[in-house]
Motif scaffolding. Structure first.
Motif, PDB file in Angstrom:
ATOM      1  N   GLN A 134      -5.059  -1.392   1.084  1.00 44.64           N
ATOM      2  CA  GLN A 134      -5.304  -2.776   0.879  1.00 44.64           C
ATOM      3  C   GLN A 134      -4.673  -3.874   2.157  1.00 44.64           C
ATOM      4  OE1 GLN A 134      -6.746  -3.394  -2.088  1.00 44.64           O
ATOM      5  NE2 GLN A 134      -5.980  -5.685  -2.760  1.00 44.64           N
ATOM      6  N   GLN A 135      -3.091  -3.032   2.422  1.00 46.57           N
ATOM      7  CA  GLN A 135      -1.867  -3.965   3.428  1.00 46.57           C
ATOM      8  C   GLN A 135      -2.617  -4.132   4.719  1.00 46.57           C
ATOM      9  OE1 GLN A 135       1.796  -2.883   0.907  1.00 46.57           O
ATOM     10  NE2 GLN A 135       2.698  -3.544   3.040  1.00 46.57           N
TER      11      GLN A 135
ATOM     12  N   THR B 170       3.531  -3.026  -2.753  1.00 44.34           N
ATOM     13  CA  THR B 170       4.132  -3.589  -0.803  1.00 44.34           C
ATOM     14  C   THR B 170       4.490  -2.623  -0.442  1.00 44.34           C
ATOM     15  OG1 THR B 170       4.081  -5.561  -2.177  1.00 44.34           O
ATOM     16  CG2 THR B 170       4.794  -5.653   0.417  1.00 44.34           C
TER      17      THR B 170
ATOM     18  N   ALA C 192      -2.445   2.138  -1.746  1.00 41.66           N
ATOM     19  CA  ALA C 192      -1.593   0.812  -1.186  1.00 41.66           C
ATOM     20  C   ALA C 192      -1.537  -0.194   0.521  1.00 41.66           C
ATOM     21  CB  ALA C 192      -0.285   0.562  -1.116  1.00 41.66           C
TER      22      ALA C 192
ATOM     23  N   GLN D 125      -1.576   6.080  -4.607  1.00 40.95           N
ATOM     24  CA  GLN D 125      -1.096   4.934  -4.622  1.00 40.95           C
ATOM     25  C   GLN D 125      -0.965   4.423  -3.619  1.00 40.95           C
ATOM     26  OE1 GLN D 125       0.792   5.265  -8.570  1.00 40.95           O
ATOM     27  NE2 GLN D 125      -0.314   3.252  -9.892  1.00 40.95           N
TER      28      GLN D 125
ATOM     29  N   ALA E 210      -2.559   0.134  -8.291  1.00 42.09           N
ATOM     30  CA  ALA E 210      -1.576   0.207  -6.954  1.00 42.09           C
ATOM     31  C   ALA E 210      -1.930  -1.231  -5.904  1.00 42.09           C
ATOM     32  CB  ALA E 210      -2.744   1.403  -5.934  1.00 42.09           C
ATOM     33  N   THR E 211      -2.729  -1.763  -6.178  1.00 40.54           N
ATOM     34  CA  THR E 211      -2.655  -2.875  -5.614  1.00 40.54           C
ATOM     35  C   THR E 211      -1.216  -4.105  -6.000  1.00 40.54           C
ATOM     36  OG1 THR E 211      -3.394  -3.839  -7.990  1.00 40.54           O
ATOM     37  CG2 THR E 211      -4.807  -3.910  -6.293  1.00 40.54           C
TER      38      THR E 211
END
Ligand SMILES: NC(=O)c1ccc[n+]([C@@H]2O[C@H](COP(=O)([O-])OP(=O)(O)OC[C@H]3O[C@@H](n4cnc5c(N)ncnc54)[C@H](OP(=O)(O)O)[C@@H]3O)[C@@H](O)[C@H]2O)c1
Length: 167
Positions: free
Chosen positions: A102-103, A134, A99, A95, A130-131
């Motif tokens: 994505q970030q 942050t 993350a 995860q 995992a979305t």
């Protein structure tokens, strides 16, 4: 001439060469990014220590330089900050790796849809969750050096990879 909607290419904590070229162009042109192998083909989950012993005979990852021998040992050691951050979030290592992709993409202003592969429903749910994670600036800084220290190429024969990709 035709507008491009999305670019699918490898992007993970282990493979970041796209950040030197394709990412900037995609952000400028409004092209969405579809990072494939965002879990480093499974290595970033911490599941492997040596593909020679951890994978079945037909698994092509036994041919990947990053997965075997001394490279695998060195690359396993690189996962330490991932494990630490995961523990802090009550999350899995996978995860945190997702993350990060994505970030990182969002920081470049990209629309991003990572596509982790799994054959298990539970992992599908885990990966989708995992979305919601942050990572802090401190955590991102801990993960920053990893790609520069990865031992071994993405493929055994790099001449088979797409033009303009490095490392
Ligand atoms: N366009 C292209 O040239 C290209 C190239 C390569 C891949 N792709 C696509 O990209 C997608 C994903 O890439 P990939 O499968 O190579 O690599 P990946 O997503 O980085 O890693 C997949 C591996 O991670 C394991 N995994 C997934 N979620 C996990 C979790 N939460 N915990 C522990 N292990 C986990 C999977 O095992 P289990 O199945 O056992 O869960 C599998 O071994 C696929 O759809 C693939 O078709 C495209």
């Amino acid at each position: 001439m035709h507008p491009i909607t999305a670019l699918q290419t490898e992007w993970s904590l282990f493979s970041r060469d796209v950040e030197r070229s394709a990412v900037g162009a995609a952000a400028e042109l409004g092209v969405a990014f579809v990072p494939y192998s965002p879990l480093g083909r499974g290595f970033l989950t911490g599941a492997f220590t040596d593909a020679g012993t951890d994978l079945s005979g037909s698994d092509f990852r036994q041919l990947l330089p990053r997965f075997t021998g001394d490279n695998a040992k060195a690359n396993t050691a690189l996962l330490a900050p991932l494990h630490k951050i995961a523990a802090g979030h009550g999350a899995t290592t996978a995860q945190i790796a997702l993350a990060w992709v994505q970030q990182r993409a969002q920081a470049h202003g990209l629309t991003v849809v990572p596509i982790p592969g799994t054959r298990k429903r539970t992992r599908l749910l885990e990966n989708a969750a995992a979305t919601r994670i942050t990572l802090s600036a401190e955590e991102l800084a801990l993960l920053e050096p990893i790609a520069g220290q990865v031992a071994g190429d993405r493929y055994a024969d790099m001449s088979l990879t797409s033009a303009a990709r490095e490392g």
